[in-house]
Motif scaffolding. Structure first.
Motif, mmCIF file in Angstrom:
data_model
loop_
_atom_site.group_PDB
_atom_site.id
_atom_site.type_symbol
_atom_site.label_atom_id
_atom_site.label_comp_id
_atom_site.label_asym_id
_atom_site.label_seq_id
_atom_site.Cartn_x
_atom_site.Cartn_y
_atom_site.Cartn_z
ATOM 1 N N ARG A 1 46.739 -5.899 8.970
ATOM 2 C CA ARG A 1 46.582 -7.354 9.096
ATOM 3 C C ARG A 1 46.632 -7.773 10.557
ATOM 4 N NH1 ARG A 1 52.548 -8.379 6.742
ATOM 5 N NH2 ARG A 1 53.668 -8.533 8.727
ATOM 6 N N SER A 2 45.917 -8.839 10.843
ATOM 7 C CA SER A 2 45.906 -9.389 12.197
ATOM 8 C C SER A 2 47.071 -10.363 12.355
ATOM 9 C CB SER A 2 44.587 -10.106 12.463
ATOM 10 O OG SER A 2 44.588 -10.684 13.753
ATOM 11 N N ALA A 3 47.836 -10.193 13.427
ATOM 12 C CA ALA A 3 48.988 -11.063 13.663
ATOM 13 C C ALA A 3 48.570 -12.454 14.114
ATOM 14 C CB ALA A 3 49.918 -10.433 14.698
ATOM 15 N N THR A 4 47.364 -12.559 14.674
ATOM 16 C CA THR A 4 46.891 -13.829 15.224
ATOM 17 C C THR A 4 45.430 -14.039 14.854
ATOM 18 O OG1 THR A 4 46.249 -12.753 17.287
ATOM 19 C CG2 THR A 4 48.478 -13.674 17.184
ATOM 20 N N PRO A 5 44.931 -15.282 14.990
ATOM 21 C CA PRO A 5 43.485 -15.496 14.796
ATOM 22 C C PRO A 5 42.698 -14.801 15.914
ATOM 23 C CG PRO A 5 44.721 -17.573 14.740
ATOM 24 C CD PRO A 5 45.644 -16.534 15.274
ATOM 25 N N ILE A 6 41.474 -14.350 15.580
ATOM 26 C CA ILE A 6 40.578 -13.745 16.569
ATOM 27 C C ILE A 6 39.210 -14.393 16.418
ATOM 28 C CG2 ILE A 6 39.543 -11.622 17.452
ATOM 29 C CD1 ILE A 6 41.763 -10.061 16.084
ATOM 30 N N ARG A 7 38.713 -14.984 17.502
ATOM 31 C CA ARG A 7 37.395 -15.613 17.452
ATOM 32 C C ARG A 7 36.302 -14.556 17.499
ATOM 33 N NH1 ARG A 7 36.968 -20.194 21.875
ATOM 34 N NH2 ARG A 7 34.943 -20.380 20.833
ATOM 35 N N LYS A 8 35.285 -14.735 16.681
ATOM 36 C CA LYS A 8 34.193 -13.769 16.626
ATOM 37 C C LYS A 8 32.954 -14.449 16.060
ATOM 38 C CE LYS A 8 32.026 -9.687 15.761
ATOM 39 N NZ LYS A 8 30.824 -10.111 15.041
ATOM 40 N N ARG A 9 31.813 -14.214 16.725
ATOM 41 C CA ARG A 9 30.569 -14.732 16.176
ATOM 42 C C ARG A 9 29.741 -13.565 15.658
ATOM 43 N NH1 ARG A 9 26.286 -14.132 19.766
ATOM 44 N NH2 ARG A 9 26.802 -13.791 21.961
ATOM 45 N N PRO A 10 29.003 -13.757 14.564
ATOM 46 C CA PRO A 10 28.201 -12.657 14.021
ATOM 47 C C PRO A 10 27.048 -12.311 14.966
ATOM 48 C CG PRO A 10 27.709 -14.701 12.871
ATOM 49 C CD PRO A 10 28.858 -15.004 13.775
ATOM 50 N N GLY A 11 26.511 -11.096 14.775
ATOM 51 C CA GLY A 11 25.376 -10.679 15.573
ATOM 52 C C GLY A 11 25.699 -9.643 16.625
ATOM 53 N N ARG A 12 26.956 -9.236 16.707
ATOM 54 C CA ARG A 12 27.328 -8.167 17.631
ATOM 55 C C ARG A 12 28.635 -7.537 17.131
ATOM 56 N NH1 ARG A 12 29.143 -11.800 22.905
ATOM 57 N NH2 ARG A 12 31.165 -12.503 22.088
ATOM 58 N N THR A 13 28.862 -6.292 17.520
ATOM 59 C CA THR A 13 30.111 -5.599 17.213
ATOM 60 C C THR A 13 31.055 -5.764 18.387
ATOM 61 O OG1 THR A 13 28.906 -3.947 15.900
ATOM 62 C CG2 THR A 13 31.149 -3.393 16.570
ATOM 63 N N GLU A 14 32.289 -6.143 18.097
ATOM 64 C CA GLU A 14 33.266 -6.351 19.161
ATOM 65 C C GLU A 14 34.408 -5.356 19.032
ATOM 66 O OE1 GLU A 14 34.609 -10.313 19.775
ATOM 67 O OE2 GLU A 14 32.582 -11.173 19.806
ATOM 68 N N TYR A 15 34.893 -4.911 20.193
ATOM 69 C CA TYR A 15 35.999 -3.970 20.251
ATOM 70 C C TYR A 15 37.117 -4.607 21.071
ATOM 71 C CZ TYR A 15 32.400 -0.800 18.629
ATOM 72 O OH TYR A 15 31.387 -0.213 17.898
ATOM 73 N N GLN A 16 38.058 -5.219 20.372
ATOM 74 C CA GLN A 16 39.189 -5.867 21.029
ATOM 75 C C GLN A 16 40.303 -4.841 21.203
ATOM 76 O OE1 GLN A 16 39.512 -9.319 21.657
ATOM 77 N NE2 GLN A 16 37.777 -10.183 20.555
ATOM 78 N N ARG A 17 40.946 -4.866 22.373
ATOM 79 C CA ARG A 17 42.074 -3.974 22.573
ATOM 80 C C ARG A 17 43.282 -4.547 21.849
ATOM 81 N NH1 ARG A 17 39.820 -5.239 28.000
ATOM 82 N NH2 ARG A 17 38.191 -5.882 26.548
ATOM 83 N N GLY A 18 43.939 -3.715 21.049
ATOM 84 C CA GLY A 18 45.048 -4.198 20.234
ATOM 85 C C GLY A 18 46.258 -3.292 20.267
ATOM 86 N N ILE A 19 47.378 -3.848 19.828
ATOM 87 C CA ILE A 19 48.629 -3.099 19.700
ATOM 88 C C ILE A 19 49.043 -3.152 18.234
ATOM 89 C CG2 ILE A 19 51.052 -2.953 20.362
ATOM 90 C CD1 ILE A 19 50.289 -4.312 22.999
ATOM 91 N N VAL A 20 49.089 -1.994 17.596
ATOM 92 C CA VAL A 20 49.525 -1.884 16.203
ATOM 93 C C VAL A 20 51.016 -1.576 16.193
ATOM 94 C CG1 VAL A 20 49.250 -0.642 14.031
ATOM 95 C CG2 VAL A 20 47.255 -1.061 15.483
ATOM 96 N N ALA A 21 51.778 -2.382 15.444
ATOM 97 C CA ALA A 21 53.222 -2.191 15.353
ATOM 98 C C ALA A 21 53.713 -2.840 14.063
ATOM 99 C CB ALA A 21 53.923 -2.810 16.562
ATOM 100 N N PRO A 22 54.892 -2.469 13.582
ATOM 101 C CA PRO A 22 55.429 -3.132 12.387
ATOM 102 C C PRO A 22 55.695 -4.609 12.651
ATOM 103 C CG PRO A 22 56.570 -1.058 12.821
ATOM 104 C CD PRO A 22 55.746 -1.352 14.031
ATOM 105 N N GLY A 23 55.360 -5.454 11.668
ATOM 106 C CA GLY A 23 55.634 -6.876 11.764
ATOM 107 C C GLY A 23 57.039 -7.190 11.290
#
Length: 428
Positions: free
Chosen positions: A354-376
């Motif tokens: 699950r995403s901890a926060t909202p992430i803006r994204k528009r269709p029409g391209r693949t995006e690679y956001q840098r993230g930190i995975v950790a227990p919530g």
């Protein structure tokens, strides 16, 4: 190998100015064929090399029926001799590497150790912790429901049968594979030769570590990032340093790289506004296309083949921004190099968190956001972006432990939505 242009001509919806990630990878896969060189190595020297032929087992593994644990071997039919406890006379002991010389008759059991050959007349092993030893060790008693007939017996050839493929061609050999081959008595193995990969950075503003930074100049980080990523692939590295924005110097570098390597990787020189002669040299030396990939970061990229002096090499022209170099490498170059070395490797795995926060994204391209995975807060895994996602912010890659992958047609993500993450562990 098929030409790049012939492959592209078969793409009915091909658009080099907005090429989806999946289509770019499909084109690359259609163009590249594995190197043909093969060498034979002792298995100790074959770690991380690509297997050239199937390894066929010349023996059954295990070679005999044997015990899966310490206990007592007996005939499973004895479990159906009455309603009371099973009482058996101990007629001897079987050790691993020293088989019991004799046969267990009706009413008898053999003390047996893990890995020992099953004695004649026995098909079942009762673990030693389930028995009561009587008569000074000459007799054992146990409940008939403590074990089922056939339990705890490893059958001859159940792991590998003689003539069966133990390892398939195209596998990148692991430590476990070396052990498996040793268990079969394999001394040497045929592997594909190592790839030779030449790489360099382009740009007058770049300086190598140790040089003075003049105004407007930066240290070249991309070569060090590429060096690390390529080391993970166990290829032969040819670091050609920084190449200045000079047509003659640039062409000489491309020719040299092509003549000594199977693949050439450059960073910089493929974006809009970059020096035109860089692209002209790439195109003049071979069959090269210039793409704007529908992705972020990493939009500009060149791919094709170049030739010089009777030699040919696959070319990957990557963007100059540090993060874009890493994203394009892992999404295009890594898989292509595996294919070139003859390796049968699955796409990089993703997990859903699950995403901890909202992430803006528009269709029409693949995006690679840098993230930190950790227990919530509830202990379940969640991912959050590292902050500034600019393609030049290399610190965000160092802080992250995975890419949040937002696919081509995906829209914005709300907090709590599941997203795909490509973990860095073992990757970067």
């Amino acid at each position: 190998m098929p030409s790049l242009q012939s492959v592209i001509s078969c793409q009915s919806d091909y658009d080099p100015t907005a090429l989806p990630v999946t289509q770019a990878n499909a084109i690359i896969a259609d163009v590249i064929e594995p190197v043909r060189g093969i060498e034979q190595l002792p298995i100790r020297s074959a770690l991380s090399r690509v297997l050239a032929n199937d390894v066929i087992s010349s023996i059954d593994v295990p070679a005999h029926d044997n015990s899966a644990m310490d206990g007592y071997a007996f005939a499973g039919a004895m479990l159906n001799q009455g309603d009371g406890d099973v009482v058996l006379e101990v007629s001897g002991t079987a050790y691993a590497g020293n088989a019991f010389d004799g046969e267990a008759k009706a009413g008898q059991a053999v003390r047996i150790m893990t890995g020992a050959v099953m004695p004649a007349g026995c098909d079942t092993v009762i673990p030693q912790e389930f028995v009561e030893i009587q008569a000074g060790g000459n007799q054992v008693r146990f409940r008939p429901d403590a074990v089922r007939a056939g339990d705890n017996r490893r059958r001859q050839g159940e792991d590998l049968a003689r003539g069966q493929a133990a390892l398939r061609a195209g596998r990148i050999l692991t430590p476990a594979d070396l052990g498996l081959m040793a268990s079969l008595g394999v001394v040497e193995v045929k592997v594909r030769r190592r790839l030779r990969v030449a790489f360099f950075s382009t740009g007058d503003e770049l300086r190598s570590i140790g040089e003075t930074l003049d105004p407007g100049c930066v240290y070249d980080s991309n070569r060090y990032t590429l060096h690390g990523m390529l080391q993970r692939l166990n290829v032969e590295l040819i670091d050609m340093g920084v190449v200045r924005d000079d047509p003659e110097i640039m062409e000489a570098a491309f020719r040299t790289a092509c003549e000594v390597a199977d693949a050439v990787i450059t960073s910089g020189g493929v974006s809009v506004g970059d020096a035109d002669y860089t692209k002209q040299i790439m195109a003049r030396l071979g069959d090269v296309s210039f793409w704007k990939i529908a992705m972020r970061p990493g939009r500009p990229m060149a791919f094709g083949r170049i030739a010089s002096g009777g030699h040919e090499a696959v070319l990957f022209g990557l963007p100059g921004n540090p993060v874009a170099v890493m994203v394009t490498f892992y999404n295009f170059v890594r898989g292509a190099l595996h294919r070139l070395m003859g390796a049968d490797v699955a796409p990089l795995p993703r997990i859903r968190v699950r995403s901890a926060t909202p992430i803006r994204k528009r269709p029409g391209r693949t995006e690679y956001q840098r993230g930190i995975v950790a227990p919530g807060p509830d202990g379940e895994l969640e991912v959050r972006v590292t902050g500034e996602q600019g393609s030049g912010v290399l610190r965000s890659m160092s802080e992250a432990n995975g890419f949040i992958v937002l696919d081509h047609d995906q829209t914005s993500v709300a907090a709590g939505d599941l997203v795909s993450v490509m973990l860095f562990d073992g990757l970067v």
